[in-house]
Design an enzyme around this catalytic site. Sequence first.
Site, PDB file in Angstrom:
ATOM      1  N   CYS A  36      -8.936  -4.537  12.402  1.00  0.00           N
ATOM      2  CA  CYS A  36      -8.196  -5.777  12.203  1.00  0.00           C
ATOM      3  C   CYS A  36      -6.838  -5.730  12.881  1.00  0.00           C
ATOM      4  O   CYS A  36      -6.253  -6.772  13.187  1.00  0.00           O
ATOM      5  CB  CYS A  36      -8.059  -6.082  10.714  1.00  0.00           C
ATOM      6  SG  CYS A  36      -7.136  -4.862   9.772  1.00  0.00           S
ATOM      7  N   GLY A  59      -8.311  -4.059   2.602  1.00  0.00           N
ATOM      8  CA  GLY A  59      -8.476  -5.479   2.365  1.00  0.00           C
ATOM      9  C   GLY A  59      -9.703  -5.829   1.553  1.00  0.00           C
ATOM     10  O   GLY A  59      -9.647  -6.703   0.683  1.00  0.00           O
ATOM     11  N   SER A  84       2.268  -3.874   7.024  1.00  0.00           N
ATOM     12  CA  SER A  84       1.248  -4.786   7.556  1.00  0.00           C
ATOM     13  C   SER A  84       0.084  -4.982   6.602  1.00  0.00           C
ATOM     14  O   SER A  84      -0.695  -5.930   6.749  1.00  0.00           O
ATOM     15  CB  SER A  84       0.724  -4.258   8.894  1.00  0.00           C
ATOM     16  OG  SER A  84       0.107  -2.991   8.733  1.00  0.00           O
ATOM     17  N   ASN A 101     -14.437   1.734   9.911  1.00  0.00           N
ATOM     18  CA  ASN A 101     -14.949   2.340  11.146  1.00  0.00           C
ATOM     19  C   ASN A 101     -16.390   2.783  10.934  1.00  0.00           C
ATOM     20  O   ASN A 101     -16.807   3.101   9.817  1.00  0.00           O
ATOM     21  CB  ASN A 101     -14.069   3.513  11.583  1.00  0.00           C
ATOM     22  CG  ASN A 101     -14.125   4.675  10.622  1.00  0.00           C
ATOM     23  OD1 ASN A 101     -14.999   5.531  10.721  1.00  0.00           O
ATOM     24  ND2 ASN A 101     -13.207   4.710   9.651  1.00  0.00           N
TER      25      ASN A 101
END
Length: 256
Positions: free
Chosen positions: A187, A38, A66, A128
């Site tokens: 997310c 993203g 997704s 992460n």
Amino acid sequence: MTPDRLDRFARHIVLPEVGGAGQVRLAGAHVVLVGMGGIGNPALQYLAGAGIGALTLIDDDVIEASNLQRQTLFMPADMGRAKAHVAAEWAARFDPVLKVVPQVVRIGADNANGLLTGADVVLDGSDNFATRLAVADACVRLGVPLTSAALGRFQGQVANFAGHLPDEACYRCFVGDAFDATDCDTCADLGVLGAMVGMVGAFAAMQALRVVLAGASTLGDPQWGRLQLIDGLAPSMRALRIAKDPACRTCGGLSQ
């Protein structure tokens, strides 16, 4: 610069804060993007649009349904393909002059030095703390500036770090040692608004451009250690200064 390149970047060149010298600096720069999700999607688009000459894209993930809600470089037909490869193909179509190298690999402490060597700035949008700390530690070792961008739900964080400099904080000064693990929230757990991701990624690209332009134009103020907190609900933005930690195991020994 050739006439066609001058025409392409005319809106940059007429800005006194960038100018011709700044555009030449951008064309000669090498930016490494860690994470083509993203944050990496809009960051790549605006770095490529700015004329960054060389880009390395690091991500070992593949495109899933997704992702399409916020990772706007990808199409349904791309599902199952490597994000780094698809993003590199987009960049090649967008501007064939750019040198773009995809690296379909997970970056970590064992390979970060090799992957980041030669970068003028690293933009990390990974999801992460283990990856983030491996990248941040390598940047300090290599003397490479780091633009760090992260978000969760409606909250974003962007900052430039230069822990290799004696008086500047590194990313570990900010988060400490407690997150050397992969068990942080993502997310997928918390949710995220696609437009918020675009805002943070585009702002991270702008902060990375500040690093590249340092010394070449007045826009080149990296604002080291100045953490920008973006609240997408309010909306609002505020800044915090991250101090160098003399006890930091990564950069503390570089304190004066």
